[in-house]
Scaffold this motif. Structure first.
Motif, PDB file in Angstrom:
ATOM      1  N   GLU A 201       0.815  -1.228   0.000  1.00 42.23           N
ATOM      2  CA  GLU A 201       0.000   0.000   0.000  1.00 42.23           C
ATOM      3  C   GLU A 201       0.843   1.271   0.000  1.00 42.23           C
ATOM      4  N   ARG A 202       2.123   1.121  -0.367  1.00 43.93           N
ATOM      5  CA  ARG A 202       2.979   2.308  -0.430  1.00 43.93           C
ATOM      6  C   ARG A 202       3.092   2.780  -1.887  1.00 43.93           C
ATOM      7  N   PRO A 203       3.341   4.069  -2.101  1.00 42.85           N
ATOM      8  CA  PRO A 203       3.509   4.559  -3.473  1.00 42.85           C
ATOM      9  C   PRO A 203       4.642   3.800  -4.180  1.00 42.85           C
ATOM     10  N   THR A 204       4.355   3.300  -5.374  1.00 42.77           N
ATOM     11  CA  THR A 204       5.303   2.423  -6.059  1.00 42.77           C
ATOM     12  C   THR A 204       5.315   2.711  -7.555  1.00 42.77           C
ATOM     13  N   VAL A 205       6.521   2.723  -8.109  1.00 44.64           N
ATOM     14  CA  VAL A 205       6.647   2.782  -9.573  1.00 44.64           C
ATOM     15  C   VAL A 205       7.078   1.400 -10.043  1.00 44.64           C
ATOM     16  N   VAL A 206       6.324   0.847 -10.989  1.00 41.01           N
ATOM     17  CA  VAL A 206       6.711  -0.433 -11.594  1.00 41.01           C
ATOM     18  C   VAL A 206       7.119  -0.140 -13.032  1.00 41.01           C
ATOM     19  N   ASN A 207       8.356  -0.458 -13.365  1.00 38.72           N
ATOM     20  CA  ASN A 207       8.848  -0.236 -14.729  1.00 38.72           C
ATOM     21  C   ASN A 207       9.543  -1.480 -15.261  1.00 38.72           C
ATOM     22  N   ASN A 208       9.496  -1.600 -16.572  1.00 36.75           N
ATOM     23  CA  ASN A 208      10.147  -2.702 -17.264  1.00 36.75           C
ATOM     24  C   ASN A 208      11.690  -2.578 -17.203  1.00 36.75           C
ATOM     25  N   VAL A 209      12.371  -3.701 -17.334  1.00 35.98           N
ATOM     26  CA  VAL A 209      13.845  -3.745 -17.292  1.00 35.98           C
ATOM     27  C   VAL A 209      14.464  -2.749 -18.282  1.00 35.98           C
ATOM     28  N   GLU A 210      14.006  -2.832 -19.538  1.00 34.49           N
ATOM     29  CA  GLU A 210      14.617  -1.983 -20.585  1.00 34.49           C
ATOM     30  C   GLU A 210      14.370  -0.501 -20.299  1.00 34.49           C
ATOM     31  N   SER A 211      13.181  -0.169 -19.768  1.00 33.47           N
ATOM     32  CA  SER A 211      12.883   1.239 -19.459  1.00 33.47           C
ATOM     33  C   SER A 211      13.886   1.775 -18.436  1.00 33.47           C
ATOM     34  N   ILE A 212      14.135   0.975 -17.411  1.00 36.03           N
ATOM     35  CA  ILE A 212      15.044   1.438 -16.349  1.00 36.03           C
ATOM     36  C   ILE A 212      16.491   1.473 -16.854  1.00 36.03           C
ATOM     37  N   ALA A 213      16.868   0.505 -17.686  1.00 41.33           N
ATOM     38  CA  ALA A 213      18.224   0.516 -18.259  1.00 41.33           C
ATOM     39  C   ALA A 213      18.423   1.768 -19.111  1.00 41.33           C
ATOM     40  N   ALA A 214      17.353   2.213 -19.802  1.00 45.76           N
ATOM     41  CA  ALA A 214      17.459   3.376 -20.699  1.00 45.76           C
ATOM     42  C   ALA A 214      17.734   4.670 -19.935  1.00 45.76           C
ATOM     43  N   ILE A 215      17.502   4.672 -18.621  1.00 42.65           N
ATOM     44  CA  ILE A 215      17.770   5.877 -17.825  1.00 42.65           C
ATOM     45  C   ILE A 215      19.273   6.199 -17.839  1.00 42.65           C
ATOM     46  N   VAL A 216      20.107   5.164 -17.969  1.00 43.76           N
ATOM     47  CA  VAL A 216      21.567   5.386 -17.955  1.00 43.76           C
ATOM     48  C   VAL A 216      21.996   6.258 -19.139  1.00 43.76           C
ATOM     49  N   PRO A 217      21.700   5.869 -20.397  1.00 40.09           N
ATOM     50  CA  PRO A 217      22.085   6.773 -21.506  1.00 40.09           C
ATOM     51  C   PRO A 217      21.364   8.116 -21.468  1.00 40.09           C
ATOM     52  N   ILE A 218      20.159   8.169 -20.923  1.00 42.88           N
ATOM     53  CA  ILE A 218      19.438   9.458 -20.862  1.00 42.88           C
ATOM     54  C   ILE A 218      20.216  10.449 -19.991  1.00 42.88           C
ATOM     55  N   ILE A 219      20.670   9.977 -18.831  1.00 44.72           N
ATOM     56  CA  ILE A 219      21.451  10.870 -17.958  1.00 44.72           C
ATOM     57  C   ILE A 219      22.808  11.148 -18.590  1.00 44.72           C
ATOM     58  N   ASP A 220      23.372  10.137 -19.216  1.00 43.96           N
ATOM     59  CA  ASP A 220      24.690  10.258 -19.836  1.00 43.96           C
ATOM     60  C   ASP A 220      24.714  11.349 -20.913  1.00 43.96           C
ATOM     61  N   ILE A 221      23.772  11.256 -21.860  1.00 46.06           N
ATOM     62  CA  ILE A 221      23.834  12.192 -23.002  1.00 46.06           C
ATOM     63  C   ILE A 221      22.844  13.343 -22.872  1.00 46.06           C
ATOM     64  N   THR A 222      22.033  13.344 -21.874  1.00 53.28           N
ATOM     65  CA  THR A 222      20.913  14.276 -21.574  1.00 53.28           C
ATOM     66  C   THR A 222      19.634  13.850 -22.285  1.00 53.28           C
ATOM     67  N   GLY A 223      18.539  14.210 -21.658  1.00 53.63           N
ATOM     68  CA  GLY A 223      17.225  13.861 -22.203  1.00 53.63           C
ATOM     69  C   GLY A 223      16.997  14.478 -23.570  1.00 53.63           C
ATOM     70  N   ALA A 224      17.465  15.707 -23.752  1.00 52.20           N
ATOM     71  CA  ALA A 224      17.254  16.409 -25.027  1.00 52.20           C
ATOM     72  C   ALA A 224      17.960  15.675 -26.166  1.00 52.20           C
ATOM     73  N   GLU A 225      19.196  15.213 -25.916  1.00 49.96           N
ATOM     74  CA  GLU A 225      19.938  14.486 -26.967  1.00 49.96           C
ATOM     75  C   GLU A 225      19.287  13.129 -27.243  1.00 49.96           C
ATOM     76  N   TYR A 226      18.807  12.472 -26.180  1.00 51.94           N
ATOM     77  CA  TYR A 226      18.130  11.169 -26.344  1.00 51.94           C
ATOM     78  C   TYR A 226      16.898  11.343 -27.226  1.00 51.94           C
ATOM     79  N   ALA A 227      16.191  12.439 -27.009  1.00 50.37           N
ATOM     80  CA  ALA A 227      14.950  12.688 -27.769  1.00 50.37           C
ATOM     81  C   ALA A 227      15.218  12.936 -29.248  1.00 50.37           C
ATOM     82  N   LYS A 228      16.464  13.317 -29.587  1.00 46.49           N
ATOM     83  CA  LYS A 228      16.792  13.559 -31.006  1.00 46.49           C
ATOM     84  C   LYS A 228      16.968  12.241 -31.773  1.00 46.49           C
TER      85      LYS A 228
END
Ligand code: SF4
Length: 441
Positions: A201-228
């Motif tokens: 009953e606690r606030p929880t985010v459930v995400n897929n493996v690949e979604s969470i792995a993708a956070i690494v390059p997003i922080i690495d190159i920035t969200g704006a560059e990832y979106a390009k």
């Protein structure tokens, strides 16, 4: 050639281990993220346009922003590694060969979401992978990237791996949470959503493996560059697990700008149809999404090339399009019998139904029985209409999406390949000895 973000180091020997991963620049994104505020990380994720890679394609940044933050109540990140969708095995590849990408992604995400205790819920059939993940967790902990006061920031984070018992339904996020709490994996009614009342009953985010792995390059190159990278709302890269009647089954990382035709026939990806046969149909997003015949798979109804991205695959809706789904790309050649194929899927969904709601519990069983009858050459023409009627009554009338997942393959098969169903009815003797594909192509 598609840009590689997640699999760029997959060829490096020993990349599974911390030392090699670190030498290749691993955990620098985590170091960068831990100097940012959680809100700054959230803004990067939003800017990246990342959409959930488990199947629904919901924007990850938006999902994170829904997380409730009541004072004094712990929050959790739960990684959904219950990859049970037939035809989908890209998360297995990530966890087996690049476990530290997932652990680093979890560290950054846990910090952003305020989760001090995070979980990986992994399907029971992936029996050898928890050891790989636990070893990676221990290595990260020994290097100061997990545990207490990570890198002197004051942030604590532990990650635990929980094995599932092998039920497909536990890939549904609320069933997963029930199972993680030690109960039978029955889906919950929503609302409340996990972002408000999730694990215990606690606030929880459930995400897929690949979604969470993708956070690494997003922080690495920035969200704006990832979106390009990519096109439109299909930003970044996507892992596709390709299987079926192709020359090169495997896991591929694409940047969602290539056409379906290129993906199937190029040597860089699937390498064409096996034994030089003709392409009959494809299910591009795991068994739950609609099957599409070759003509609509390679081009939309407007004659435009169909691309490997969320929008183009769905172009035309369920009548002529399909979905990116989980990225489980199943290719069927001219010899495959659509009725037999659909029957196999119906048997699967019937077996995996948790039984809570009547349309799913009973309907999936009826669909399987009727399909079996038609496939054996014992069906009548009315059975095809009955099948259509049953799937219509399941769709949208169940607690969780398994009902829809069972209905859509049947609907698409009848919509696009009704002639094959009719052939089985009209040719009862041939039905038992050869399939429609062999008889007609
Ligand atoms: Fe269970 Fe099927 Fe209902 Fe989902 S749709 S809750 S699997 S019976």
């Amino acid at each position: 050639m598609s840009k590689k973000l997640l699999l760029k180091d997959a060829h490096i020997e020993g990349i599974r281990y911390f030392e090699t991963y670190r030498k290749q620049g691993g955990y620098t994104a985590a170091e960068k993220a831990l100097k940012m505020t959680p809100d700054e990380i959230l803004e990067e994720v939003k800017a990246s346009g990342l959409r959930g890679r488990g199947g629904a394609g919901f924007p990850t940044g938006m999902k994170w922003s829904f997380l409730a933050k009541p004072e004094g109540v712990p929050r959790h990140l739960v990684v959904n590694a219950d990859e049970s969708e037939p035809g989908t095995f890209k998360d297995r590849y990530l966890m087996e060969f690049l476990p530290h990408v997932l652990i680093e992604g979890m560290l950054i995400s846990s910090y952003c979401l305020g989760s001090n205790v995070s979980y990986i819920y992994i399907r029971g059939e992936y029996s050898w992978i928890p050891d790989i993940l636990e070893e990676a967790i221990e290595e990260a902990k020994a290097a100061g990237f997990l545990g207490k006061n990570i890198l002197g920031t004051g942030f604590d984070c532990e990650i635990y791996v929980q094995r599932g018992g092998g039920a497909y339904i536990c890939g549904e996020e609320t069933a997963l949470l029930e199972s993680l709490e030690g109960k039978r994996g029955n889906p919950r009614l929503k609302p409340p959503f996990p972002a408000v009342k999730g694990l215990w009953e606690r606030p929880t985010v459930v995400n897929n493996v690949e979604s969470i792995a993708a956070i690494v390059p997003i922080i690495d190159i920035t969200g704006a560059e990832y979106a390009k990278i990519g096109v439109g709302r299909s930003t970044g890269t996507k892992l596709i697990s390709a299987c079926g009647n192709i020359n090169k089954p495997g896991v591929y990382e694409i940047d969602m700008t290539i056409t379906v035709e290129e993906f199937i026939y190029s040597d860089e990806y699937c390498g064409g149809i096996k034994d030089g046969k003709k392409l009959k149909a494809c299910i591009p997003g795991g068994s739950s999404v609609p099957i599409v015949p070759a003509n609509l798979l390679l081009r939309t109804v407007n004659g435009e090339p169909r691309y490997m991205n969320y929008e183009s695959l769905a172009d035309g809706g369920f009548a002529t399009g399909t979905m990116m789904g989980s990225g489980g790309f199943i290719v069927l050649d001219e010899d495959q019998c659509i009725v037999e194929h659909t029957m196999t899927l119906a048997r699967f969904y019937n077996h995996e139904s948790c039984g809570q709601c009547t349309p799913c519990r009973e309907g999936t069983g009826w669909m399987y029985k009727i399909l079996k009858k038609i496939e054996k050459g014992e069906g009548k023409m009315e059975d095809i209409d009955l099948l259509w009627d049953i799937q219509r009554k399941i769709e949208g009338n169940t607690i969780c999406p398994l009902g829809d997942a069972a209905a859509w393959p049947v609907a698409a098969a009848i919509r696009h390949f009704r002639d094959e169903f009719e052939w089985h009815v009209k040719n009862p003797e041939l039905s038992q000895t050869q399939n429609y594909g062999l008889a007609h192509y």
